[in-house]
Enzyme design. Structure first.
Site, mmCIF file in Angstrom:
data_model
loop_
_atom_site.group_PDB
_atom_site.id
_atom_site.type_symbol
_atom_site.label_atom_id
_atom_site.label_comp_id
_atom_site.label_asym_id
_atom_site.label_seq_id
_atom_site.Cartn_x
_atom_site.Cartn_y
_atom_site.Cartn_z
ATOM 1 C CG HIS A 131 -1.528 1.356 1.622
ATOM 2 N ND1 HIS A 131 -2.879 1.470 1.307
ATOM 3 C CD2 HIS A 131 -1.281 2.533 1.949
ATOM 4 C CE1 HIS A 131 -3.393 2.782 1.410
ATOM 5 N NE2 HIS A 131 -2.309 3.356 1.818
ATOM 6 C CD GLU A 132 1.928 3.532 3.721
ATOM 7 O OE1 GLU A 132 2.344 4.565 3.060
ATOM 8 O OE2 GLU A 132 0.911 3.431 4.257
#
Length: 286
Positions: A131-132
């Site tokens: 996600h990051e």
């Protein structure tokens, strides 16, 4: 494309709000100064926002030898996403969370807290880090930094205007001056609220896209959903320990889940979409 268009419009609205504030305070000259100021601040955000945030949280860069699991997961995901390897950091706090920063994939950093490393298993951590990396890949980190900078400038100007109006820094003592003071006070109240709402709308618009892209990179949407469940619970029940680095309201939007729940009046404005909806969408992916 829909999310990117929405983000572009929101950033334009935020910049426009700063220009309007400048125009109200100083006419055409004030508008021009505000526009130039916005350009300068955006330039500063572009080059230095990552260094400022990492220093604020006393993040420590780690190598593959120092944090083999964390470094190895980031390395694997970066290769899968066809991205340069970002720098990897650890933040010493029991608060379970993670964030990414940097102006582009070539100058990026991913940071995980000691709390999240203790809480999640390897697959869940992989989902969070994917996600990051998605934020980095799509330059959401730069967009968020610019939005936060402009919103911060508007709030700073509004605070200055409020105190100047209260102590008679604007207008005269006649009725027209009184009207000016009322107008400036209204500006001081409305402008920062509008700036904050727009900034958080930008943040929310990017989270769903990062969840979806992160699930694709990790190939484990269920793991990211499980991680979000744990992080939501962990954030709601977090109690600071001695030596913990504390999250800041100005950077709360950067984390994968809101780190300030139950600790700030800023919760009147959502920095993130509802975690339940994020989990529902991830579990609907195949």
């Amino acid at each position: 494309m829909g999310n990117m268009l929405k983000t572009t419009l929101l950033l334009a609205s935020l910049t426009g709000l700063l220009v309007i504030v400048g125009q109200l305070l100083g006419g055409t000259s004030g508008m021009i100064i505000a526009f130039i100021f916005a350009i300068v601040m955006n330039f500063g955000s572009y080059w230095y926002s990552d260094k400022i945030v990492l220093k604020m949280y006393r993040a420590q860069e780690v190598t593959a030898a120092e944090a083999p699991q964390l470094y190895g997961i980031v390395q694997k995901l970066a290769m899968r996403a066809n991205m340069p390897m970002p720098k990897v950091y650890i933040v010493n706090t029991s608060m379970p969370n993670a964030f990414a920063t940097g102006r582009d994939p070539q100058h990026a950093a991913v940071a995980a807290t000691t709390g999240i490393l203790d809480l999640l298993n390897a697959e869940e951590l992989e989902g969070v880090l994917a996600h990051e990396l998605s934020h980095v890949k799509h330059r959401d980190t730069l967009i968020s930094a610019i939005a936060a900078t402009i919103a911060g400038v508007i709030t700073m100007i509004a605070t200055w205007v409020k105190w100047a109006a209260i102590f008679g820094g604007f207008g005269s003592r006649d009725s027209e001056g009184g009207g000016n003071i009322i107008g400036f006070l209204a500006l001081a109240i409305v402008a920062p609220i509008a700036a904050t709402v727009i900034q958080f709308a930008i943040s929310r618009s990017r989270e769903f896209a990062a969840d979806e892209e992160g699930a694709r990179i990790s190939q484990k949407p269920w793991a990211l959903a499980s991680a979000l469940e744990k992080l939501e619970y962990g954030s709601n029940n977090y109690r600071p320990r001695r030596g913990d680095v504390q999250a800041s309201e100005t950077t709360a939007h950067m984390f994968i889940v809101n780190p300030l729940k139950g600790h700030s009046l800023m919760n009147l404005f959502r920095t993130h979409p509802a975690t339940e909806e994020r989990i529902r969408r991830l579990r609907a992916m195949h």
